[in-house]
Design an enzyme around this catalytic site. Structure first.
Site, PDB file in Angstrom:
ATOM      1  N   ARG A   1       0.671  -1.221   0.018  1.00 32.84           N
ATOM      2  CA  ARG A   1       0.146   0.022   0.082  1.00 32.84           C
ATOM      3  C   ARG A   1       0.675   1.034   0.007  1.00 32.84           C
ATOM      4  O   ARG A   1       1.174   2.049   0.902  1.00 32.84           O
ATOM      5  CB  ARG A   1      -0.830   0.064   1.321  1.00 32.84           C
ATOM      6  CG  ARG A   1      -2.048  -1.171   0.765  1.00 32.84           C
ATOM      7  CD  ARG A   1      -3.238  -0.942   1.517  1.00 32.84           C
ATOM      8  NE  ARG A   1      -4.539  -1.305   0.748  1.00 32.84           N
ATOM      9  CZ  ARG A   1      -5.492  -1.492   1.303  1.00 32.84           C
ATOM     10  NH1 ARG A   1      -5.906  -1.388   2.646  1.00 32.84           N
ATOM     11  NH2 ARG A   1      -6.493  -1.741   0.597  1.00 32.84           N
TER      12      ARG A   1
ATOM     13  N   GLN B   1      -2.077   3.019  -5.679  1.00 31.06           N
ATOM     14  CA  GLN B   1      -3.348   3.669  -5.434  1.00 31.06           C
ATOM     15  C   GLN B   1      -4.138   3.112  -6.756  1.00 31.06           C
ATOM     16  O   GLN B   1      -5.313   2.423  -6.792  1.00 31.06           O
ATOM     17  CB  GLN B   1      -3.533   4.801  -5.238  1.00 31.06           C
ATOM     18  CG  GLN B   1      -3.391   4.938  -3.618  1.00 31.06           C
ATOM     19  CD  GLN B   1      -3.208   6.402  -3.223  1.00 31.06           C
ATOM     20  OE1 GLN B   1      -3.601   7.257  -3.876  1.00 31.06           O
ATOM     21  NE2 GLN B   1      -2.872   6.525  -1.974  1.00 31.06           N
TER      22      GLN B   1
HETATM   23  P1  NAD Z   1      -9.498  -3.478   5.822  1.00 32.58           P
HETATM   24  O1  NAD Z   1     -10.616  -3.963   4.975  1.00 32.58           O
HETATM   25  O2  NAD Z   1      -8.379  -4.154   6.107  1.00 32.58           O
HETATM   26  O3  NAD Z   1     -10.267  -3.223   7.258  1.00 32.58           O
HETATM   27  C1  NAD Z   1     -11.553  -2.607   7.472  1.00 32.58           C
HETATM   28  C2  NAD Z   1     -11.275  -1.755   8.619  1.00 32.58           C
HETATM   29  O4  NAD Z   1     -11.355  -2.473   9.894  1.00 32.58           O
HETATM   30  C3  NAD Z   1     -10.093  -1.012   8.973  1.00 32.58           C
HETATM   31  O5  NAD Z   1      -9.993   0.546   9.108  1.00 32.58           O
HETATM   32  C4  NAD Z   1      -9.611  -1.786  10.267  1.00 32.58           C
HETATM   33  O6  NAD Z   1      -8.697  -0.827  11.249  1.00 32.58           O
HETATM   34  C5  NAD Z   1     -10.703  -1.926  10.815  1.00 32.58           C
HETATM   35  N1  NAD Z   1     -10.856  -3.074  12.026  1.00 32.58           N
HETATM   36  C6  NAD Z   1      -9.986  -3.712  12.257  1.00 32.58           C
HETATM   37  N2  NAD Z   1     -10.174  -4.622  13.583  1.00 32.58           N
HETATM   38  C7  NAD Z   1     -10.988  -3.826  14.019  1.00 32.58           C
HETATM   39  C8  NAD Z   1     -11.850  -3.991  15.362  1.00 32.58           C
HETATM   40  N3  NAD Z   1     -11.433  -5.011  16.244  1.00 32.58           N
HETATM   41  N4  NAD Z   1     -12.813  -2.809  15.249  1.00 32.58           N
HETATM   42  C9  NAD Z   1     -13.266  -2.032  14.598  1.00 32.58           C
HETATM   43  N5  NAD Z   1     -12.455  -1.948  13.356  1.00 32.58           N
HETATM   44  C10 NAD Z   1     -11.441  -2.592  13.252  1.00 32.58           C
HETATM   45  O7  NAD Z   1      -9.094  -2.122   5.582  1.00 32.58           O
HETATM   46  P2  NAD Z   1      -8.681  -1.173   4.184  1.00 32.58           P
HETATM   47  O8  NAD Z   1     -10.033  -0.997   3.385  1.00 32.58           O
HETATM   48  O9  NAD Z   1      -7.660  -2.093   3.476  1.00 32.58           O
HETATM   49  O10 NAD Z   1      -8.090   0.058   4.842  1.00 32.58           O
HETATM   50  C11 NAD Z   1      -6.799   0.113   5.625  1.00 32.58           C
HETATM   51  C12 NAD Z   1      -5.877   1.312   5.536  1.00 32.58           C
HETATM   52  O11 NAD Z   1      -5.327   1.602   4.256  1.00 32.58           O
HETATM   53  C13 NAD Z   1      -6.967   2.761   5.369  1.00 32.58           C
HETATM   54  O12 NAD Z   1      -6.471   3.674   6.193  1.00 32.58           O
HETATM   55  C14 NAD Z   1      -6.910   2.981   3.860  1.00 32.58           C
HETATM   56  O13 NAD Z   1      -6.910   4.445   3.910  1.00 32.58           O
HETATM   57  C15 NAD Z   1      -5.326   2.620   3.545  1.00 32.58           C
HETATM   58  N6  NAD Z   1      -5.354   2.250   2.332  1.00 32.58           N
HETATM   59  C16 NAD Z   1      -4.070   2.944   1.570  1.00 32.58           C
HETATM   60  C17 NAD Z   1      -3.905   2.630   0.333  1.00 32.58           C
HETATM   61  C18 NAD Z   1      -2.442   3.075  -0.476  1.00 32.58           C
HETATM   62  O14 NAD Z   1      -1.672   3.651   0.183  1.00 32.58           O
HETATM   63  N7  NAD Z   1      -2.309   2.545  -1.630  1.00 32.58           N
HETATM   64  C19 NAD Z   1      -4.669   2.031  -0.361  1.00 32.58           C
HETATM   65  C20 NAD Z   1      -5.984   1.629   0.170  1.00 32.58           C
HETATM   66  C21 NAD Z   1      -6.192   1.799   1.585  1.00 32.58           C
END
Ligand code: NAD
Length: 380
Positions: free
Chosen positions: A124, A129
Site C-alpha cells: 500500500r 493506488q
Molecule cells: P480493511 O478492509 O483491512 O479493514 C477494514 C477496517 O477494519 C480497517 O479500518 C481496520 O482498522 C478496521 N478494524 C480492524 N479490526 C477492528 C476492530 N476490532 N474494530 C473496529 N474496526 C476494526 O481496511 P482497508 O479498507 O484495506 O483500509 C486500511 C487502510 O489502508 C486505510 O487507512 C486506507 O485508507 C489505507 N489504504 C491505503 C492505500 C494506499 O496507500 N495505496 C490503499 C488503500 C487503502
C-alpha cells in the site's frame, strides 16, 4: 507479442469481467493481442461486439487452444483447477486470487508451472493506488451495503417533518472505517442518517469526523500497536471483549449496523455477539461485509438473510458483483495500471526489483515465493 486471455469467470455468482473494451483497446495499443471468451462481459454490460470493435478476437469458453497458447490470463477470481490445467507452463495469471484462504491455488500454480500476481498483496504505497483492486471493490461494497440496509429497514433514513408529525433520522453504526467503511459513512450521511463509527486505528478518527460522523473511542485496554503499514493488526480477546461492551449500548439504539472490520489474512474480529443482538430492536438490520472471513456479527451467513428475533442479519459477501458494470470498469483499470508500466513491445516483463511486482508475485513459473502466505489458508 503476449497473448492475453479474458475468460468468462467460472466462480459461482461472479458477474464481473477482468477487462472491458476500454482496457482491451489499451492493451492492444501496447502491442499485446487479446482473446475474449464469448459472453465474458455480458453480465457486466459489455457485449461481445464491443470487444471485437476494439480489436479483440472472440474464442469459445474453455477452448483448449486459447488456454494453451495464453501468456497472460486476466481474471477477477481464480479460474477452476480444471481450467488452470489447460494453461501452459510459464503463463501468468493476474487477479484477486485469495492467497490467504486458498490452498488449492498453490497446488495448481506448482503443478502447472504458472506465475501469478495476487492483487490482494500489492503493497500500500501511493504508486499502488491506481492498481488497488481491494479498494476499488471495497468502495462499491460500502456504498451498496448502505443501499441494501436502507431498503431492508422498516424505517426512513432521513429526518422528516410531515403533517403527521416528525420522523427521527435512522441511527447507523459502522464497524471498521477502512475503504468500505468510509464509503458507507459518506453514503449513509447523504441519505440523512445519524452515523456512529468504531475502529481501532487512531488515524481513522479524523477521517470519520471530517465526513460528519461521530467516532466511538476504542476501549482503554492496553494493547500492542493496533496498526502496521496502514492496516489494522489483530487485537487480543480481552480488547475485543471490552470493545463489545462499549458497542452494546450503541447497538441497542441502532437501526442499522454495517460491519466492515477486517484484519488482512486473519479471521474477522467478532464485534457483535448474540447478547448484543438480543438488545437490538426487531426490524433493525445488520449487514455483514466480513461474513466470508467469519463475520463481525454472530449468526450471519454468506449470501443469506437470517431473521433472528425480528433483526435482519444480511451476509453480504458479493456486493461488488451487484454493481457489475462499474465494478468491472474500475477493476479492469486497476489491472491496466499495474501492467502498463511493465509491458514492453507487447510483452509483460516481471521485474522483481519493482516493489509492486515483488510484493504481489506469489509464484514465478511454479515456484511459490511467499509460502507462508499462499499455503496458510484452509481448503477453498
Ligand atoms: P480493511 O478492509 O483491512 O479493514 C477494514 C477496517 O477494519 C480497517 O479500518 C481496520 O482498522 C478496521 N478494524 C480492524 N479490526 C477492528 C476492530 N476490532 N474494530 C473496529 N474496526 C476494526 O481496511 P482497508 O479498507 O484495506 O483500509 C486500511 C487502510 O489502508 C486505510 O487507512 C486506507 O485508507 C489505507 N489504504 C491505503 C492505500 C494506499 O496507500 N495505496 C490503499 C488503500 C487503502
Amino acid at each position: 507479442m503476449d497473448r492475453f486471455l479474458i475468460p468468462q469467470e467460472s466462480a459461482q455468482n461472479e458477474t464481473r469481467v477482468a477487462a472491458t473494451p476500454e482496457t482491451v483497446k489499451k492493451f492492444i495499443a501496447l502491442g499485446c493481442s487479446v482473446f475474449v471468451e464469448r459472453g465474458a462481459g455480458v453480465l457486466s454490460g459489455f457485449l461481445d461486439d464491443s470487444y471485437i470493435e476494439v480489436g479483440a478476437e472472440l474464442v469459445e469458453i474453455g477452448d483448449e487452444k486459447s488456454w494453451a497458447e495464453c501468456d497472460v490470463l486476466l481474471c477477477v477470481q481464480q479460474p477452476s483447477q480444471e481450467l488452470l490445467s489447460k494453461l501452459s507452463a510459464g503463463a501468468l495469471i493476474v487477479g484477486l486470487l485469495a492467497p490467504y484462504s486458498n490452498n488449492k491455488l498453490a497446488k495448481s500454480l506448482k503443478s502447472e508451472g504458472l506465475s501469478a500476481l495476487a492483487l490482494e498483496l500489492l503493497p500500500r504505497i501511493s504508486r499502488a493506488q491506481a492498481s488497488d483492486a481491494l479498494s476499488s471493490q471495497a468502495n462499491i461494497g460500502g456504498y451498496k451495503a448502505v443501499l441494501l440496509a436502507a431498503s431492508a429497514l422498516d424505517r426512513y433514513f432521513p429526518m422528516l417533518m410531515t403533517a403527521a408529525g416528525t420522523v427521527q433520522p435512522a441511527k447507523i453504526i459502522i464497524l471498521g472505517a477502512g475503504v468500505a467503511g468510509l464509503q458507507a459513512i459518506a453514503t449513509a450521511k447523504r441519505l440523512g442518517a445519524v452515523v456512529f463509527v468504531s475502529d481501532i486505528r487512531p488515524a481513522v478518527k479524523e477521517q470519520v469526523e471530517s465526513l460528519g460522523a461521530r467516532f466511538i473511542e476504542p476501549p482503554s485496554v492496553a494493547e500492542h500497536p493496533t496498526e502496521s503499514g496502514g492496516y489494522a493488526r489483530e487485537v487480543s480477546e480481552a480488547f475485543l471483549l471490552a470493545q463489545r461492551q462499549l458497542l452494546s449500548d450503541h447497538l441497542a439504539e441502532a437501526d442499522v449496523a454495517i460491519c466492515t472490520a477486517q484484519v488482512p489474512g486473519k479471521k474477522a474480529p467478532r464485534l457483535i455477539d448474540e447478547e448484543m443482538l438480543d438488545r437490538m430492536r426487531p426490524g433493525s438490520v445488520v449487514i455483514d461485509l466480513a461474513v466470508s472471513q467469519g463475520g463481525n456479527c454472530a449468526k450471519t451467513k454468506p449470501l443469506e438473510t437470517v431473521i433472528r428475533k425480528g433483526v435482519k442479519l444480511i451476509g453480504a459477501s458479493d456486493l461488488p458483483c451487484t454493481v457489475s458494470n462499474h465494478a468491472s470498469a474500475l477493476y479492469s483499470r486497476n489491472l491496466l495500471a499495474l501492467l502498463n508500466p511493465i509491458i514492453t513491445n507487447g510483452e509483460v516483463i516481471l521485474d522483481t526489483d519493482d516493489e509492486l511486482i515483488n510484493g504481489s508475485l506469489i509464484s514465478k513459473d511454479g515456484v511459490i515465493r511467499y509460502p507462508e502466505v499462499v499455503s496458510s489458508g484452509g481448503e477453498n
